[in-house]
Enzyme design. Structure first.
Site, PDB file in Angstrom:
ATOM      1  N   LYS A   7      14.520  -2.609 -62.334  1.00  0.00           N
ATOM      2  CA  LYS A   7      15.094  -2.990 -63.630  1.00  0.00           C
ATOM      3  C   LYS A   7      14.256  -4.090 -64.259  1.00  0.00           C
ATOM      4  O   LYS A   7      14.208  -5.220 -63.764  1.00  0.00           O
ATOM      5  CB  LYS A   7      16.528  -3.494 -63.473  1.00  0.00           C
ATOM      6  CG  LYS A   7      17.226  -3.714 -64.825  1.00  0.00           C
ATOM      7  CD  LYS A   7      18.499  -4.521 -64.710  1.00  0.00           C
ATOM      8  CE  LYS A   7      18.251  -5.997 -64.749  1.00  0.00           C
ATOM      9  NZ  LYS A   7      17.751  -6.492 -66.066  1.00  0.00           N
ATOM     10  N   GLU A  47      12.044 -14.649 -55.203  1.00  0.00           N
ATOM     11  CA  GLU A  47      11.021 -15.536 -55.766  1.00  0.00           C
ATOM     12  C   GLU A  47      11.663 -16.200 -56.974  1.00  0.00           C
ATOM     13  O   GLU A  47      11.878 -15.563 -58.000  1.00  0.00           O
ATOM     14  CB  GLU A  47       9.773 -14.725 -56.144  1.00  0.00           C
ATOM     15  CG  GLU A  47       8.535 -15.601 -56.352  1.00  0.00           C
ATOM     16  CD  GLU A  47       8.346 -15.989 -57.799  1.00  0.00           C
ATOM     17  OE1 GLU A  47       8.741 -17.141 -58.136  1.00  0.00           O
ATOM     18  OE2 GLU A  47       7.831 -15.189 -58.590  1.00  0.00           O
ATOM     19  N   CYS A  51       7.312 -19.865 -63.435  1.00  0.00           N
ATOM     20  CA  CYS A  51       8.087 -20.450 -62.340  1.00  0.00           C
ATOM     21  C   CYS A  51       7.285 -21.500 -61.581  1.00  0.00           C
ATOM     22  O   CYS A  51       7.847 -22.443 -61.028  1.00  0.00           O
ATOM     23  CB  CYS A  51       8.578 -19.360 -61.395  1.00  0.00           C
ATOM     24  SG  CYS A  51       7.274 -18.264 -60.805  1.00  0.00           S
ATOM     25  N   GLU A  69      14.347 -27.230 -63.909  1.00  0.00           N
ATOM     26  CA  GLU A  69      13.315 -26.361 -64.454  1.00  0.00           C
ATOM     27  C   GLU A  69      13.569 -26.151 -65.952  1.00  0.00           C
ATOM     28  O   GLU A  69      14.560 -25.542 -66.342  1.00  0.00           O
ATOM     29  CB  GLU A  69      13.316 -25.024 -63.718  1.00  0.00           C
ATOM     30  CG  GLU A  69      12.166 -24.121 -64.106  1.00  0.00           C
ATOM     31  CD  GLU A  69      12.144 -22.842 -63.285  1.00  0.00           C
ATOM     32  OE1 GLU A  69      11.045 -22.371 -62.969  1.00  0.00           O
ATOM     33  OE2 GLU A  69      13.228 -22.309 -62.972  1.00  0.00           O
TER      34      GLU A  69
END
Length: 789
Positions: free
Chosen positions: A192, A266, A300, A397
C-alpha cells in the site's frame, strides 16, 4: 543585464524540467481503476476514490481508487495463490524478473523522476539524481541475491505473503526497498503506497506488467488508514514491513502481538549532525544542507539536530545563515530549486506549529528573507539556536526544513547530547581527525553513521534504526533475512510442566539454605522476602527458590545497564571468559547431571547429554565471539561502509521448563558472546538449576552485572521485562499468552522481541541454534567513511 553582471550577481534563470510526457501519462490513466490485484487493474469494491493534489500548486491531479477491506482480502488471496508457483520458480527465474524490472525503470527514469516531483514536491534534481537511480540499483542488486539464495542462505525460504506499507516522503525509493528483497526471497506482496503520493507506484505497476512478473506476485492497493489496518490485521499475511511514524509503528506492534507475523519497522528519527572544531567547516555546511534541507527536511534520517563544538559555534552559525540565504525555494521542476513545497497543507500547518512552540519554549528561530511562491505548501528553511535539550525542536521529529542547534565542549558531551533522544536512526560526524570520528561513531546510538558526509545510501548496505526508530534492516545481507525464515519441521507445542498440587516434605540432614537471586554479581534476597517450593520429579520438596518481583527486575536491569566491563571488553576477552565458564561447568558435569535426574526425572543418559550440550554450546559461543563479525561494503562511490556488529544492549530472557539447563545456556551463551548483558528468568518449575549455575558464573571471571538471574513466576516477570524501557531486547520461550502480552507491552521503547508463541525450540538445528541466536544478539551499524580528495 550583461554576461559579466550576471556572473557577479550569480542569479539563476529558470531551468524547468519538461512535464509534457508526465501530463500525457496522467491524462491517459484511469485512476479510478488503479488497484492492481491478481494481475488486473480494478476499481475499489466500494467505488470510493481519494483526491491527489500537486504540492507546488495545490491543484488536483487525479482521483485514485481507495481500497477497503474487501479489496485487501482479494489482494491477499491473490498473493497466497501465487506464492507456491513463485517460490518453485527458483532463484534464477526470480533474478531475471528483478533485473527486467530494474532495466525497465532505467528506460523510464525521466518519467519516474518528473512524476515523483509533481506528486511529492521534491526538487527534480533529487528525484532524478538520487531517488530513481537508487531504486533501480535495489532491483538489480537484489537480482543477485535471488540467484544465490540457496547458497548464501542455506536452509532458508521466503517467509510467505508480505504486507508492505510505505510513506509519502520517498514514494518510489521506499517501494524499491520493500519489493526488491521480498521478490528475491520468493515472497509475494501486497503493498500500500501512501495516499498522498500514489503516482510512481502506479507507473511501477505498469513496469511489473511488462517485466513478466507473474499474476498475483505483486499486488498494489491504494488507500488510507482503513486499507493499512486491513493489511496489518489480515490473518493470511506472514510478514509486515512498515515505514512511517513511530506512533503508527507502535500501533502495528500492538496489532501484531501474538500473531507470529514477522515484523520490521523503519520509523522516525531525530538525527544528530555533530561538528567538531577541526572539521572542514565549508564542507560541513554543504553536508548540513543535504542533511536537513534535502527533500524539505521530510526525511526520517534528516540531520535535524546540529551539535557543534562551542569554540566554533558562532562562526559556523554565520556560515550556515549565509548559505541559507542562497537556498532557492520554488518550483520543484526547476533544476535550480533547492527546496520545494511540503507534501500537504496538513504537514505545512504541523511544521509551522512546532516552530511556534519551539520559539515559545525559548529557541531563537531565524529564517532568510526570501519570497515564497504564491501558491503551494512552502515553508522557509529555519535555523533554531539557543535550543535547550528538552525543547520540542530538539526532541520531536518536525519532518520539515527546520534545524535545531546546540553546542558542546568535549567528546563526551557531544555523545551525550547526540544520544539524548528516544530515536536512533542515523547520525553524521564531521572531523578532519579520523581517529576522533571513528571513536565517536560506535558510541552513537544510531543504525547508520556518516563520517564527513550525510544521506549516503546503497542497496548493499543495510539501513535501519535503534530504539524507537524501529527494528530490522532494509538493504544488504541483513535486509534479506527480514523476508526469510528457516526451513524446518513444524515445532511441537511447548510442554507445560506444572508443579504438583501438594509437595511432600522430606527430612534433610543439612541446614536449610534457600538460594537467593543473582543481581549485580551478588546473591541477594528477593525484595518481597517470599520464596516458593520446588518439587523434584517424585513430588518431594527439593528446596525453595526466591520469588522475584517488579523491584527485583528493576534492580537487575539497573545492574545490567551499569555493567560497562562486558560490552566494552574485546571479543577475544569475552571468548576467554566463556571458555572458562564452559570449563568450570564441565568440571561439575556429574553434579549437574545428578541434579537434572533428581529434579526432572530424566534418565542418567539424557541428563548427561543435556549437561554436555550446555558445555558444548558455551564452548561454541566462545569460539564465535571473535568470529561472528560484520562486513565491509564497497558502494558505487568513493566510500567504504563498515557494517559493524554491536550488542543489542540489555536483553531480558524467559527460559523454558523443558531442557531447563540447556535452554537457559543456549540463550545466555550467544547473548554474552556478542557483548550483551542479561536479565534471565529461568525455568519456573526447576529454577534450582539456574541457582546452581550462578555458582559457576561467580567463579568464571564474568563481570558483575553481565548476568543477572531472577527466579519466580515467568508470566509476572515477563510482563515487567516487556514494560521496562531500559530493556533493549526480550527473548521468550513461553506460553502463547505470555508471548502475546509481552509483545503488546513492549511498545514503550519498541524493544526487539523473539518469542516462540507456545512452541518448543530446536536448540540444535532450528531457531535456537547458535547462528540465528547470534544474529538476534547484535544490531548492525553501518558506518560510512568517504575517501579521496
Amino acid at each position: 543585464m550583461n554576461v559579466m553582471q550576471r556572473y557577479e550577481a550569480m542569479e539563476y534563470a529558470a531551468a524547468p524540467e519538461g512535464r509534457g510526457e508526465a501530463d500525457k501519462w496522467l491524462a491517459s490513466r484511469k485512476f479510478d481503476q488503479a488497484l492492481f490485484i491478481a494481475g488486473e487493474w480494478r476499481k475499489a469494491a466500494s467505488g470510493k476514490t481519494f483526491d491527489v493534489r500537486e504540492p507546488s500548486t495545490g491543484k488536483k491531479l487525479c482521483a485514485v481508487s481507495e481500497a477497503g477491506k474487501a479489496d485487501i482480502d482479494d489482494a491477499v488471496a491473490a498473493a497466497r495463490k501465487a506464492l507456491p508457483r513463485w517460490q518453485a520458480a527458483g532463484g534464477y527465474a526470480r533474478a531475471r524478473v528483478l533485473y527486467a524490472i530494474g532495466r525497465a525503470m532505467q528506460r523510464n527514469a525521466r518519467l519516474f523522476a518528473v512524476l515523483e516531483s509533481i506528486d511529492n514536491g521534491k526538487p527534480i534534481r533529487e528525484s532524478r539524481d538520487i531517488d530513481v537511480p537508487l531504486a533501480v540499483r535495489h532491483f538489480i542488486h537484489h537480482a543477485g541475491w535471488a540467484q544465490r539464495l540457496d547458497r548464501e542462505f542455506p536452509d532458508h525460504a521466503g517467509v510467505g505473503v508480505a504486507g508492505q506499507i510505505i510513506p509519502w516522503n520517498f514514494p518510489l525509493l521506499m517501494l524499491a526497498w520493500k519489493i526488491a528483497p521480498a521478490l528475491a526471497a520468493g515472497c509475494t506482496i501486497v503493498l500500500k503506497p501512501a495516499e498522498f503520493t500514489p503516482l510512481t507506484a502506479i507507473l511501477f505497476t505498469e513496469i511489473c506488467e511488462r517485466a513478466g512478473v507473474p499474476k498475483g506476485v505483486v499486488n498494489i492497493v491504494h488507500g488510507g488508514p482503513e486499507a493499512g489496518a486491513a493489511i496489518v490485521d489480515h490473518p493470511d499475511i506472514d510478514k509486515i514491513a512498515f515505514t512511517g511514524s513511530s506512533e503508527v509503528g507502535k500501533i502495528i506492534r500492538r496489532a501484531t502481538a501474538g500473531t507470529g507475523k514477522k515484523l520490521s519497522l523503519e520509523l522516525g528519527g531525530k538525527s544528530p549532525f555533530v561538528v567538531f572544531e577541526d572539521a572542514d567547516l565549508d564542507s560541513a555546511v554543504e553536508g548540513l544542507v543535504d542533511g536537513i534541507w534535502f527533500n524539505q527536511g521530510q526525511v526520517c534520517c534528516a540531520g535535524s539536530r546540529l551539535i557543534v563544538q562551542e569554540g566554533i559555534a558562532e562562526a559556523f552559525y554565520a556560515k550556515v545563515k549565509a548559505r541559507m540565504r542562497q537556498l532557492r525555494v520554488g518550483d520543484p521542476l526547476d533544476k535550480n530549486t533547492d527546496i520545494g513545497p511540503l507534501v500537504d497543507t496538513a504537514q505545512l500547518e504541523r511544521v509551522a506549529g512546532m516552530v511556534k512552540e519551539g520559539s515559545r519554549q525559548g529557541a531563537s528561530c531565524w529564517q532568510p528573507e526570501m519570497a515564497l511562491p504564491a501558491s503551494g505548501y512552502y515553508f522557509l528553511p529555519t535555523l533554531a539556536t539557543d535550543v535547550a535539550p528538552a525543547n520540542i525542536l530538539a526532541q520531536e521529529e518536525v519532518f520539515g526544513p527546520v534545524l535545531a542547534a546546540m553546542t558542546f565542549r568535549d567528546i563526551s558531551e557531544a555523545v551525550e547530547l547526540a544520544n539524548n533522544t528516544r530515536y536512533g536512526l542515523a547520525a553524521s560526524v564531521w572531523s578532519e581527525n579520523i581517529n576522533v570520528a571513528l571513536a565517536v561513531a560506535p558510541q552513537l546510538k544510531a543504525g547508520v553513521v556518516w563520517i564527513n558526509g550525510t544521506n549516503m545510501f546503497d542497496a548493499a548496505a543495510g539501513f535501519g534504526g535503534y530504539r524507537e526508530s524501529g527494528f530490522g534492516r532494509e538493504g544488504g545481507r541483513e535486509g534479506m533475512f527480514e523476508y526469510l525464515t528457516l526451513r524446518k519441521k513444524p515445532a511441537a507445542p511447548l510442554k507445560a510442566i506444572e508443579a504438583p498440587a501438594a509437595i511432600e516434605p522430606v527430612e534433610a540432614d543439612f541446614i536449610d539454605r534457600t538460594p537467593k537471586l543473582f543481581i549485580g554479581g551478588k546473591q541477594v534476597r528477593p525484595d518481597g522476602n517470599y520464596a516458593y517450593q520446588v518439587a523434584d520429579a517424585k513430588g518431594r520438596l527439593a528446596g525453595e527458590a526466591g520469588l522475584g518481583n517488579r523491584k527485583d527486575i528493576r534492580d537487575a536491569v539497573s545492574a545490567a545497564r551499569a555493567c560497562k566491563a562486558w560490552p566494552t571488553a574485546t571479543a577475544y576477552n569475552r571468548s576467554q571468559v566463556l571458555y572458562f565458564l564452559a570449563e568450570n561447568l564441565s568440571l561439575r558435569a556429574n553434579e549437574f547431571a545428578e541434579r537434572l535426574v533428581g529434579l526432572t526425572g530424566a534418565s542418567a543418559k539424557a541428563a548427561r547429554a543435556e549437561v554436555d550440550a550446555s558445555v558444548e554450546r558455551l564452548f561454541e559461543a566462545a569460539g564465535m565471539a571473535d568470529k561472528f563479525e560484520g562486513a565491509v561494503h564497497q558502494p558505487p562511490a568513493r566510500v567504504v561502509t563498515l557494517a559493524l556488529h554491536e550488542p543489542v544492549g540489555v536483553i531480558g530472557m524467559v527460559a523454558p521448563d523443558t531442557q531447563p539447563l540447556f535452554g537457559l545456556v543456549a540463550m545466555l551463551a550467544p547473548a554474552l558472546a556478542m557483548g550483551n548483558t542479561v536479565v534471565a528468568v529461568p525455568s519456573q518449575r526447576w529454577p534450582l538449576l539456574a541457582t546452581d549455575l550462578y555458582q559457576v558464573i561467580e567463579t568464571s571471571d564474568v563481570p558483575a552485572g553481565a548476568v543477572n538471574i531472577v527466579t519466580g513466576r515467568r508470566a509476572e516477570l515477563a510482563k515487567v521485562l516487556a514494560r521496562h524501557d531500559d530493556v533493549d531486547g526480550l527473548w521468550l520461550v513461553a506460553e502463547a499468552e505470555i508471548c502475546k502480552e509481552a509483545e503488546f507491552d513492549s511498545t514503550g521503547n519498541l524493544k526487539r522481541i523473539w518469542a516462540t508463541h507456545g512452541r518448543a525450540v530446536d536448540w540444535i538445528a532450528g531457531d535456537g541454534a547458535l547462528e540465528p541466536m547470534l544474529r538476534r544478539s547484535v544490531e548492525v551499524k553501518n558506518v560510512w567513511v568517504p575517501y579521496g580528495d
